[in-house]
Design an enzyme around this catalytic site. Structure first.
Site, PDB file in Angstrom:
ATOM      1  N   LYS A 179       0.738  -1.235  -0.036  1.00 34.34           N
ATOM      2  CA  LYS A 179      -0.081   0.126   0.004  1.00 34.34           C
ATOM      3  C   LYS A 179       0.839   1.471  -0.184  1.00 34.34           C
ATOM      4  O   LYS A 179       0.350   2.402   0.555  1.00 34.34           O
ATOM      5  CB  LYS A 179      -0.904   0.169   1.191  1.00 34.34           C
ATOM      6  CG  LYS A 179      -1.897  -1.219   1.274  1.00 34.34           C
ATOM      7  CD  LYS A 179      -2.761  -1.055   2.649  1.00 34.34           C
ATOM      8  CE  LYS A 179      -1.964  -1.585   3.597  1.00 34.34           C
ATOM      9  NZ  LYS A 179      -2.847  -1.688   4.761  1.00 34.34           N
ATOM     10  N   ASP A 215      -5.097  -5.462  10.715  1.00 33.75           N
ATOM     11  CA  ASP A 215      -6.254  -4.804  10.940  1.00 33.75           C
ATOM     12  C   ASP A 215      -7.689  -5.573  10.639  1.00 33.75           C
ATOM     13  O   ASP A 215      -8.407  -5.319  11.118  1.00 33.75           O
ATOM     14  CB  ASP A 215      -6.541  -3.532   9.977  1.00 33.75           C
ATOM     15  CG  ASP A 215      -6.171  -3.890   8.435  1.00 33.75           C
ATOM     16  OD1 ASP A 215      -5.644  -4.888   8.221  1.00 33.75           O
ATOM     17  OD2 ASP A 215      -6.071  -2.978   7.466  1.00 33.75           O
TER      18      ASP A 215
HETATM   19  C1  GLC Z   1      -2.719  -4.731   2.771  1.00 35.68           C
HETATM   20  C2  GLC Z   1      -2.028  -5.540   3.937  1.00 35.68           C
HETATM   21  C3  GLC Z   1      -2.871  -6.222   4.638  1.00 35.68           C
HETATM   22  C4  GLC Z   1      -3.864  -5.396   5.162  1.00 35.68           C
HETATM   23  C5  GLC Z   1      -4.755  -4.965   3.999  1.00 35.68           C
HETATM   24  C6  GLC Z   1      -5.844  -3.872   4.348  1.00 35.68           C
HETATM   25  O1  GLC Z   1      -3.138  -5.901   2.025  1.00 35.68           O
HETATM   26  O2  GLC Z   1      -1.055  -6.298   3.303  1.00 35.68           O
HETATM   27  O3  GLC Z   1      -1.774  -6.820   5.839  1.00 35.68           O
HETATM   28  O4  GLC Z   1      -4.729  -5.961   6.182  1.00 35.68           O
HETATM   29  O5  GLC Z   1      -3.872  -4.177   3.383  1.00 35.68           O
HETATM   30  O6  GLC Z   1      -5.318  -2.877   5.258  1.00 35.68           O
END
Ligand code: GLC
Length: 476
Positions: A179, A215
């Site tokens: 991200k 999360d």
């Molecule tokens: C990305 C991260 C993951 C997280 C997701 C939502 O995929 O790698 O850990 O849960 O974003 O934020």
């Protein structure tokens, strides 16, 4: 969903044929985003196969879906009461929260929160890990000052929304950033260690870091307090990911056979071994190639809010180049990467039919659209966001069907806790997503609940449980 109406024929009778021809070509281009039932079933099958490979010791290393054990061994029962600090890092903002976990006569618990949001400067996201964690420690210090808490050594729960290989609830190494994060020197290191070191470097407060969770896990735990059937957590926000309670005997990476453990699927990386090649379009390839992590998180790049607006922008440019939109001319802004924000997709699809909202957004991008242009832009948004909802739904259907088969249940009754800006703010995503998941999961009764304050609250709650017991107890 691309569809041609007769409305344009009625409004523009003189050039009816050319309009119709244009719309047919537009429809053809956008129809690439449509996924048939068979295709979605294929996506689900491939997802399930990768999930299995991720869980198994022999295939784990090469699997694209990592299925990371979280050491959250139960949806928690009894917890400590008192004040907890919760941190939430994973998007463009960093949040610090004070969570008061108390007792409630009816439900046995009560949670109250105070929080503060800090935006993360670009250089902290892409500089060194020390810079990032010093910044975080600085925010905590500021929060403690604001709430007059500097003197207290509070237990802390950390929601860290990236792929982490845990060794325990409070210990795990960052596998890779996702991200748009890129801070060097963090990958391969214990994240809690990086945080503790930064707190030590400051030396103006103390914290007892008791838990770190993804999360998705925080969302599941937080929703579990509303609904004891919640055994799946999902995020559709900047990124996209899911976790669920897996039978311990199937979690080969962790010893023990009894009960269940929450597995963070990290399904965003599905496709990184080529599993989605026949579904990825030219726009997806450009989004990936121009991202900070090319070749990675390919499933997430079809769905997540970090990419959705950019996908629409690329589709619009394609339509302009084919002389189907804006008289064949794109404004400089429309040619700029990132200029078409994901929130525009939501706003355009929320337009009530008078095209005012669409017109205003396009004007802010330096375009003066015709009515037909507005309608085509809306169709482009619908195509991209519907594919996202369906792709994501196929993934979740895979998780839930697998849970039902594992548990050998005729009927699986389950609740999914969900959070994230795309899920919450897009006007139609939820409905399209739910419909598809229900269709693809026979013999399952699925309830979706939206988590409020999920990320932080969940981290604090799991910390409260961890504080109560030396280790989390398992209550399958
Ligand atoms: C990305 C991260 C993951 C997280 C997701 C939502 O995929 O790698 O850990 O849960 O974003 O934020």
């Amino acid at each position: 969903m691309p569809c041609l109406t007769l409305a344009h024929r009625q409004r523009i009778p003189s050039d009816f044929e050319s309009v119709l021809e244009k719309l047919l070509v537009v429809d053809q281009i956008l129809s690439e985003f449509l996924l048939s039932k068979e295709e979605l079933e294929e996506v689900m099958r491939r997802m399930r196969r990768e999930m299995e490979r991720g869980l198994r010791v022999e295939t784990h290393d090469e699997a694209s879906v990592k299925m990371l054990p979280t050491y959250v061994r139960s949806t928690p029962e009894g917890s400590e009461v008192g004040d907890f600090l919760a941190l939430d890092l994973g998007g463009t903002n960093f949040r610090v929260m004070l969570v008061k976990v108390g007792e409630d006569e009816e439900r046995g618990w009560k949670v109250e929160t105070k929080h503060h949001m800090y935006s993360i400067p670009e250089d902290a996201m892409t500089g060194t890990a020390e810079m990032l964690f010093d910044y975080i420690a600085g925010c905590i210090s500021d929060f403690l000052d604001k709430h007059n808490l500097k003197h207290k050594k509070l237990p802390l729960g950390f929601t860290f929304s990236f792929p982490v290989r845990h060794e325990d609830l409070d210990k795990g190494i960052l596998l890779n950033w996702t991200k748009g994060f890129k801070a060097s020197g963090a990958e391969g290191n214990n994240v809690v260690g990086l945080l503790r070191d930064a707190i030590k470097r400051r030396g103006d407060f103390e914290m007892d870091v008791v838990a770190m969770v993804n999360d998705t896990v925080a969302t599941m735990i937080s929703c579990y307090y509303e609904d004891r059937s919640c055994e799946v957590g999902m995020i559709v926000g900047t990124g996209c990911n899911a976790c669920y309670m897996e039978e311990m005997r199937k979690v080969e990476l962790v010893e023990g056979e009894e009960g269940r453990m929450c597995v963070n699927t990290e399904w965003g990386a599905f496709g990184d071994n080529g599993e989605l090649e026949d579904f990825r379009l030219e726009y997806d390839r450009v989004v990936d190639e121009t991202s900070l992590n090319p070749g990675h998180q390919l499933y997430e790049k079809l769905i997540g809010g970090k990419y959705m607006g950019e996908l629409v922008r690329l589709v619009l440019l394609k339509l302009v180049n084919e002389d189907l939109l804006f008289n064949g001319e794109a404004s400089d802004l429309l040619k700029t990467r990132g200029a078409f924000e994901t929130r525009f997709v939501s706003q355009i699809e929320s337009d009530t039919g008078d095209r005012k909202q669409i017109y205003n957004i396009l004007s802010s991008l330096g375009i003066l659209p015709s009515e037909l242009d507005c309608d085509i832009v809306r169709l482009a948004c619908e195509s991209v966001s519907t594919r996202a909802a369906h792709m994501c739904g196929a993934g979740l259907a895979g998780v839930i069907n697998q849970m039902r088969e594992r548990r050998c249940q005729e009927e699986l009754k389950i609740t999914v806790g969900v959070d994230g800006s795309v899920y919450k703010l897009h006007p139609r995503f939820k409905e399209r997503f739910h419909k598809l998941v229900w269709e693809m999961t026979p013999h399952c009764e699925i309830t979706f609940i939206q988590s409020e304050e999920g990320s932080g609250r969940g981290a604090a709650l799991i910390s409260a449980v961890a504080c109560k017991m030396a280790a989390c107890m398992l209550t399958p």
